[in-house]
Design a protein around this motif. Structure first.
Motif, PDB file in Angstrom:
ATOM      1  N   ILE A  72      30.204  50.686  25.559  1.00 11.00           N
ATOM      2  CA  ILE A  72      31.475  49.230  25.546  1.00 11.00           C
ATOM      3  C   ILE A  72      30.956  48.453  26.570  1.00 11.00           C
ATOM      4  O   ILE A  72      30.606  48.112  27.617  1.00 11.00           O
ATOM      5  N   ASP A  73      32.572  47.584  26.474  1.00 11.63           N
ATOM      6  CA  ASP A  73      32.235  45.635  27.084  1.00 11.63           C
ATOM      7  C   ASP A  73      32.326  46.583  29.007  1.00 11.63           C
ATOM      8  O   ASP A  73      33.186  47.700  29.157  1.00 11.63           O
ATOM      9  N   HIS A  74      32.137  45.592  29.837  1.00 11.87           N
ATOM     10  CA  HIS A  74      32.237  46.156  31.132  1.00 11.87           C
ATOM     11  C   HIS A  74      33.431  44.611  31.157  1.00 11.87           C
ATOM     12  O   HIS A  74      32.613  43.895  31.537  1.00 11.87           O
ATOM     13  N   VAL A  75      34.821  45.579  31.618  1.00 12.27           N
ATOM     14  CA  VAL A  75      35.587  44.443  31.794  1.00 12.27           C
ATOM     15  C   VAL A  75      36.262  44.588  33.409  1.00 12.27           C
ATOM     16  O   VAL A  75      36.629  46.155  33.331  1.00 12.27           O
ATOM     17  N   PHE A  76      36.472  43.797  33.487  1.00 11.83           N
ATOM     18  CA  PHE A  76      37.009  43.729  34.902  1.00 11.83           C
ATOM     19  C   PHE A  76      38.392  43.028  35.119  1.00 11.83           C
ATOM     20  O   PHE A  76      38.812  41.677  34.452  1.00 11.83           O
ATOM     21  N   THR A  77      39.313  42.964  35.931  1.00 14.19           N
ATOM     22  CA  THR A  77      40.566  42.263  35.823  1.00 14.19           C
ATOM     23  C   THR A  77      40.659  41.663  36.667  1.00 14.19           C
ATOM     24  O   THR A  77      40.315  42.125  37.845  1.00 14.19           O
ATOM     25  N   LEU A  78      41.330  40.104  37.544  1.00 14.68           N
ATOM     26  CA  LEU A  78      41.484  39.497  38.875  1.00 14.68           C
ATOM     27  C   LEU A  78      42.522  40.343  39.105  1.00 14.68           C
ATOM     28  O   LEU A  78      44.200  40.723  38.902  1.00 14.68           O
ATOM     29  N   VAL A  79      42.541  40.794  40.109  1.00 12.24           N
ATOM     30  CA  VAL A  79      43.986  41.439  41.517  1.00 12.24           C
ATOM     31  C   VAL A  79      44.560  40.840  42.306  1.00 12.24           C
ATOM     32  O   VAL A  79      45.617  40.843  42.865  1.00 12.24           O
ATOM     33  N   ASP A  80      43.524  39.536  42.964  1.00 15.86           N
ATOM     34  CA  ASP A  80      44.379  38.890  43.750  1.00 15.86           C
ATOM     35  C   ASP A  80      44.155  36.931  43.742  1.00 15.86           C
ATOM     36  O   ASP A  80      42.838  37.271  42.550  1.00 15.86           O
ATOM     37  N   GLU A  81      44.705  36.274  44.324  1.00 16.87           N
ATOM     38  CA  GLU A  81      44.167  34.685  43.862  1.00 16.87           C
ATOM     39  C   GLU A  81      42.723  34.667  44.752  1.00 16.87           C
ATOM     40  O   GLU A  81      42.611  33.576  44.769  1.00 16.87           O
ATOM     41  N   LYS A  82      42.377  35.366  45.424  1.00 14.86           N
ATOM     42  CA  LYS A  82      41.267  35.216  46.382  1.00 14.86           C
ATOM     43  C   LYS A  82      40.406  35.139  45.861  1.00 14.86           C
ATOM     44  O   LYS A  82      38.888  35.076  46.032  1.00 14.86           O
ATOM     45  N   GLY A  83      40.294  35.773  44.585  1.00 17.81           N
ATOM     46  CA  GLY A  83      38.888  36.337  43.415  1.00 17.81           C
ATOM     47  C   GLY A  83      38.529  37.476  43.535  1.00 17.81           C
ATOM     48  O   GLY A  83      37.433  37.905  42.946  1.00 17.81           O
ATOM     49  N   THR A  84      39.816  38.650  43.684  1.00 16.81           N
ATOM     50  CA  THR A  84      38.898  40.239  44.277  1.00 16.81           C
ATOM     51  C   THR A  84      39.377  40.195  42.472  1.00 16.81           C
ATOM     52  O   THR A  84      40.320  39.711  42.079  1.00 16.81           O
ATOM     53  N   TYR A  85      37.736  41.047  41.919  1.00 17.28           N
ATOM     54  CA  TYR A  85      38.106  41.435  40.198  1.00 17.28           C
ATOM     55  C   TYR A  85      37.797  42.883  40.690  1.00 17.28           C
ATOM     56  O   TYR A  85      36.966  43.854  41.537  1.00 17.28           O
ATOM     57  N   ARG A  86      37.935  44.000  39.772  1.00 19.54           N
ATOM     58  CA  ARG A  86      38.430  45.311  39.901  1.00 19.54           C
ATOM     59  C   ARG A  86      37.859  46.275  38.486  1.00 19.54           C
ATOM     60  O   ARG A  86      38.898  45.110  37.493  1.00 19.54           O
ATOM     61  N   CYS A  87      36.853  47.185  37.885  1.00 19.50           N
ATOM     62  CA  CYS A  87      36.836  47.400  36.795  1.00 19.50           C
ATOM     63  C   CYS A  87      38.146  47.856  36.139  1.00 19.50           C
ATOM     64  O   CYS A  87      38.529  48.581  37.299  1.00 19.50           O
ATOM     65  N   LEU A  88      38.302  47.421  34.934  1.00 21.69           N
ATOM     66  CA  LEU A  88      39.104  47.884  34.586  1.00 21.69           C
ATOM     67  C   LEU A  88      39.544  50.385  34.168  1.00 21.69           C
ATOM     68  O   LEU A  88      40.216  50.416  33.988  1.00 21.69           O
ATOM     69  N   TYR A  89      37.742  50.241  34.281  1.00 28.29           N
ATOM     70  CA  TYR A  89      38.810  51.684  33.291  1.00 28.29           C
ATOM     71  C   TYR A  89      38.252  52.190  35.193  1.00 28.29           C
ATOM     72  O   TYR A  89      39.349  53.895  35.289  1.00 28.29           O
ATOM     73  N   CYS A  90      37.651  52.274  36.111  1.00 32.20           N
ATOM     74  CA  CYS A  90      37.560  52.566  38.008  1.00 32.20           C
ATOM     75  C   CYS A  90      38.530  52.437  38.727  1.00 32.20           C
ATOM     76  O   CYS A  90      38.825  53.018  39.810  1.00 32.20           O
ATOM     77  N   GLU A  91      39.002  50.830  37.906  1.00 24.92           N
ATOM     78  CA  GLU A  91      39.244  50.779  39.196  1.00 24.92           C
ATOM     79  C   GLU A  91      37.850  49.924  40.884  1.00 24.92           C
ATOM     80  O   GLU A  91      38.547  49.367  42.082  1.00 24.92           O
ATOM     81  N   THR A  92      37.130  50.671  40.213  1.00 25.17           N
ATOM     82  CA  THR A  92      36.230  49.905  41.234  1.00 25.17           C
ATOM     83  C   THR A  92      36.032  48.546  41.334  1.00 25.17           C
ATOM     84  O   THR A  92      36.250  47.539  40.490  1.00 25.17           O
ATOM     85  N   LYS A  93      35.622  47.623  42.713  1.00 24.27           N
ATOM     86  CA  LYS A  93      36.041  46.238  43.504  1.00 24.27           C
ATOM     87  C   LYS A  93      34.721  45.971  43.125  1.00 24.27           C
ATOM     88  O   LYS A  93      33.325  46.160  43.244  1.00 24.27           O
ATOM     89  N   ALA A  94      34.483  44.948  42.541  1.00 24.59           N
ATOM     90  CA  ALA A  94      33.068  44.198  41.887  1.00 24.59           C
ATOM     91  C   ALA A  94      32.716  43.340  43.560  1.00 24.59           C
ATOM     92  O   ALA A  94      33.102  43.320  44.450  1.00 24.59           O
ATOM     93  N   LYS A  95      31.607  43.429  43.286  1.00 26.31           N
ATOM     94  CA  LYS A  95      30.800  43.016  44.570  1.00 26.31           C
ATOM     95  C   LYS A  95      30.045  41.327  44.208  1.00 26.31           C
ATOM     96  O   LYS A  95      29.845  41.744  43.428  1.00 26.31           O
TER      97      LYS A  95
END
Length: 136
Positions: free
Chosen positions: A113-136
């Motif tokens: 399945i696709d790796h999907v991350f959503t933007l959570v703040d204006e600083k550019g923090t992204y989290r995984c849509l499925y498990c909420e892990t923060k992108a590095k």
């Protein structure tokens, strides 16, 4: 140093110094059959130093990848040796297949399945849509 102007193509400008190769690799520019010039540490009044990438062909570019790497990049479209369009980037609300989740237990790493991350703040923090892990 002189890098000739391009007749038809794309110029990525205002890349933070040292990030040009990261852009080059992320966009897989090595796979192109056209000329690609990477200028590193070019003098800049605004930035002190910057990287620039010139592509001597009009191609489709995933702007989300560019913005994720460096939101200050500008994209100039060149036609007949003239800049006809200048795009400034903004952080996308969603990144799909740009980065991979670092959580080994995440379903996106175990299934097709696709790796999907959503933007959570204006600083550019992204989290995984499925498990909420923060992108590095």
């Amino acid at each position: 140093m002189k890098i000739d102007e391009i007749e038809n193509g794309i110029v990525f400008d205002h890349i933070s110094a040292g990030k040009g190769m990261e852009v080059y690799k992320a966009l897989r520019l090595d796979k192109l059959k056209c000329q690609v010039a990477i200028i590193q540490n070019a003098k800049s009044e605004k930035m002190g130093a910057k990287d620039i990438i010139k592509i001597n062909e009009l191609i489709d570019i995933n702007l989300d990848v560019l913005c994720y790497i460096d939101k200050n990049i500008t994209v100039n479209i060149i036609k007949n040796s003239k800049s006809v369009e200048k795009k400034t980037l903004s952080l996308p609300q969603r990144l799909t297949n740009v980065i991979k989740c670092s959580n080994p237990r995440c379903i996106s790493n175990n299934e097709d399945i696709d790796h999907v991350f959503t933007l959570v703040d204006e600083k550019g923090t992204y989290r995984c849509l499925y498990c909420e892990t923060k992108a590095k």
